[in-house]
Design an enzyme around this catalytic site. Structure first.
Site, mmCIF file in Angstrom:
data_model
loop_
_atom_site.group_PDB
_atom_site.id
_atom_site.type_symbol
_atom_site.label_atom_id
_atom_site.label_comp_id
_atom_site.label_asym_id
_atom_site.label_seq_id
_atom_site.Cartn_x
_atom_site.Cartn_y
_atom_site.Cartn_z
ATOM 1 N N GLU A 162 4.166 10.742 -6.912
ATOM 2 C CA GLU A 162 3.795 10.185 -5.606
ATOM 3 C C GLU A 162 4.585 8.911 -5.303
ATOM 4 O O GLU A 162 4.231 8.129 -4.420
ATOM 5 C CB GLU A 162 2.278 9.949 -5.549
ATOM 6 C CG GLU A 162 1.468 11.230 -5.780
ATOM 7 C CD GLU A 162 1.138 12.040 -4.515
ATOM 8 O OE1 GLU A 162 0.994 11.451 -3.448
ATOM 9 O OE2 GLU A 162 1.015 13.283 -4.615
ATOM 10 N N HIS A 230 -4.218 6.675 -5.085
ATOM 11 C CA HIS A 230 -2.967 6.093 -5.584
ATOM 12 C C HIS A 230 -3.327 4.744 -6.198
ATOM 13 O O HIS A 230 -4.240 4.064 -5.715
ATOM 14 C CB HIS A 230 -1.956 5.840 -4.452
ATOM 15 C CG HIS A 230 -1.382 7.084 -3.851
ATOM 16 N ND1 HIS A 230 -1.202 7.246 -2.492
ATOM 17 C CD2 HIS A 230 -0.923 8.224 -4.422
ATOM 18 C CE1 HIS A 230 -0.669 8.434 -2.257
ATOM 19 N NE2 HIS A 230 -0.493 9.047 -3.407
ATOM 20 N N CYS A 351 1.010 0.965 1.904
ATOM 21 C CA CYS A 351 1.395 2.389 1.992
ATOM 22 C C CYS A 351 2.539 2.580 2.967
ATOM 23 O O CYS A 351 3.344 3.499 2.825
ATOM 24 C CB CYS A 351 0.239 3.243 2.508
ATOM 25 S SG CYS A 351 -1.211 3.240 1.487
HETATM 26 O O1 SUG Z 1 -1.323 10.914 0.944
HETATM 27 N N1 SUG Z 1 -3.028 10.313 3.914
HETATM 28 C C1 SUG Z 1 -2.112 9.848 2.895
HETATM 29 C C2 SUG Z 1 -2.248 8.370 2.682
HETATM 30 C C3 SUG Z 1 -1.164 7.835 1.801
HETATM 31 C C4 SUG Z 1 -1.383 6.419 1.417
HETATM 32 N N2 SUG Z 1 -0.315 5.938 0.634
HETATM 33 C C5 SUG Z 1 -0.432 5.065 -0.380
HETATM 34 N N3 SUG Z 1 -1.585 4.788 -0.908
HETATM 35 N N4 SUG Z 1 0.641 4.567 -0.857
HETATM 36 C C6 SUG Z 1 -2.315 10.606 1.598
HETATM 37 O O2 SUG Z 1 -3.463 10.862 1.218
HETATM 38 C C7 SUG Z 1 -3.960 11.961 5.447
HETATM 39 C C8 SUG Z 1 -3.492 13.119 6.271
HETATM 40 C C9 SUG Z 1 -4.601 13.841 6.991
HETATM 41 O O3 SUG Z 1 -5.708 13.856 6.510
HETATM 42 O O4 SUG Z 1 -4.306 14.434 8.043
HETATM 43 C C10 SUG Z 1 -2.929 11.545 4.419
HETATM 44 O O5 SUG Z 1 -2.054 12.315 4.082
#
Ligand code: SUG
Length: 420
Positions: A162, A230, A351
């Site tokens: 990730e 994460h 993020c």
């Molecule tokens: O991968 N949300 C992302 C958020 C990523 C956050 N990044 C870090 N923590 N670095 C994920 O979970 C939601 C998409 C949706 O539900 O339509 C989403 O992908």
């Protein structure tokens, strides 16, 4: 050559929506089916970039990926009977969270003196697994100077990676050699552990890092169960400082010792559970913050507005600022920013950015922001990004056309038609 840390923020794409696609991401699940506001979301992201540009003097960005992803739609054999989450995946604007775009090891850390980037395979979630090849295409252009950068392929599937969301870098100053921290999750809990230990180890080898300059640490399984999908939801690193929740790692004291063994100057700022519970840390994203060093050497913590609205979190922040004033800590100022549209999908200020330590002169200038370019981008967003997307719109050809046209207008404005 002068090495600087550049934050590459993800520009929020015109298809930004709430489809509840990320199991284990509480914000994504709880906003499933809400209307989204792509124009407001993208402008919030731009305001954050402008703030950091004026504080730091440099700012980069990466572009939204092509959506809807026709190749994925075809691969999923859509015929109208498919489940809604499958229908939504090819529309996801999730590449905005560039902390998951890649893992980056700056030149001073690597055996060949080049900056290495590995796009994250993001295999745990279908809507994210479609990102890496298009992300790599951008990295290949932005960091196309082969004297200074190596852009790898993603690590092979099975090992979920990730990217920088589970990676940190300790150093005295950004341009000095560092010690890299890789945090992985152990599978078996009720939510997926999205970062696999072997993916982290593979990235470290591929980046030609010296084993005695790498630390591999297990994330606290209870943090994953509580919604820290994460590690950057519960800790952040900048230079010698680790700002972390007390329950971030499987063995908290062991983690500090392992880092200190390789990076003796480590300064831990640990937030006790008694002051900020894990649940409140995850709700407010206190740790999903940008911990930045200003030109005067002081550190600021860029947090979501949600932190200021939480009595326990803001009390902690005020205490931290007061103690820094009297020499009792490294974080001088906590700065709230409004990224609510991203937050509702589980993405805070950290993020939204990928940190790359490099000489800005070696990066394709089309991916670097200045005030005039920010004006141009905002004008395209204001003119072309949908104001609102309702869940029922996902899949409609009318919306597809406006999303495709909006991205094309942006590429045009940035002279990046090559990514069309
Ligand atoms: O991968 N949300 C992302 C958020 C990523 C956050 N990044 C870090 N923590 N670095 C994920 O979970 C939601 C998409 C949706 O539900 O339509 C989403 O992908």
């Amino acid at each position: 050559m002068s090495l600087t840390e550049i934050n590459f923020d993800g520009l929020v794409g015109p298809s930004h929506n709430y489809a509840g696609l990320s199991l284990g991401n509480i914000a994504s699940a709880s906003h499933k089916g809400d209307p989204s506001y792509p124009r407001a979301a993208a402008l919030q992201g731009m305001a954050k970039m402008r703030r950091n540009l004026s504080a730091l003097g440099v700012q980069g960005f990466l572009l939204p990926l092509p959506r809807p992803n026709r190749a994925l739609q075809n691969a999923l054999s859509f015929d109208g009977t498919e489940a809604a989450p499958l229908r939504a995946a090819p529309w996801s604007a999730s590449s905005m969270w560039t902390a998951n775009a890649a893992t980056v090891s700056p030149a001073p850390d690597t055996a060949d003196g080049k900056c290495h980037l590995t796009p994250a395979n993001l295999i745990t979630m279908l809507h994210r697994a479609q990102e890496w090849e298009d992300t790599k295409a951008q990295l290949d252009i932005a960091f196309g100077d082969r004297d200074h950068f190596t852009v790898h392929d993603a690590v092979p599937p099975t090992f979920g990676d990730e990217g920088a969301a589970n990676h940190g870098r300790f150093c005295d100053t950004h341009g000095a050699a560092g010690v890299e921290l890789f945090v992985y999750g152990r599978p078996g809990g009720k939510f997926p552990a999205r970062q696999h230990e072997q993916a982290s180890r593979l990235v470290a080898r591929q980046h030609r890092l010296s084993p005695d300059k790498c630390v591999f640490i297990e994330q606290n399984p209870e943090a994953i169960e509580a919604g820290a999908f994460h590690n950057d939801v519960v800790s952040v690193v900048n230079e010698r400082v680790l700002f972390t929740h007390q329950e971030a790692f499987a063995d908290q004291e062991g983690a500090y010792e392992a880092i200190r063994a390789k990076f003796p100057a480590l300064e831990v700022v640990e937030v006790p559970s008694a002051k900020v519970t894990m649940a409140e840390a995850i709700r407010t994203y206190l740790f999903n913050a940008q911990l930045i060093t200003l030109p005067d050497g002081t550190m600021n913590l860029i947090v979501p507005e949600e932190c200021r609205e939480s009595p326990s979190v803001w009390a902690y922040c005020e205490e931290m600022m007061a103690s820094a004033k009297s020499g009792g800590g490294p974080i001088h100022k906590v700065v709230p920013v409004d990224v609510r549209q991203s937050m509702a999908n589980g993405g805070g200020p950290a993020c939204l950015r990928l940190r790359v330590v490099c000489d800005p002169a070696t990066v394709d200038p089309r991916f670097q922001l200045d005030e005039a370019k920010a004006d141009r981008i905002e004008a395209v967003i204001a003119a072309c990004w949908p104001e609102q997307i309702d869940p029922a719109d996902i899949g409609s050809e009318a919306l597809a056309k406006s999303v495709i046209d909006a991205r094309a207008a942006l590429l045009d404005a940035l002279d990046l038609g090559v990514l069309a």
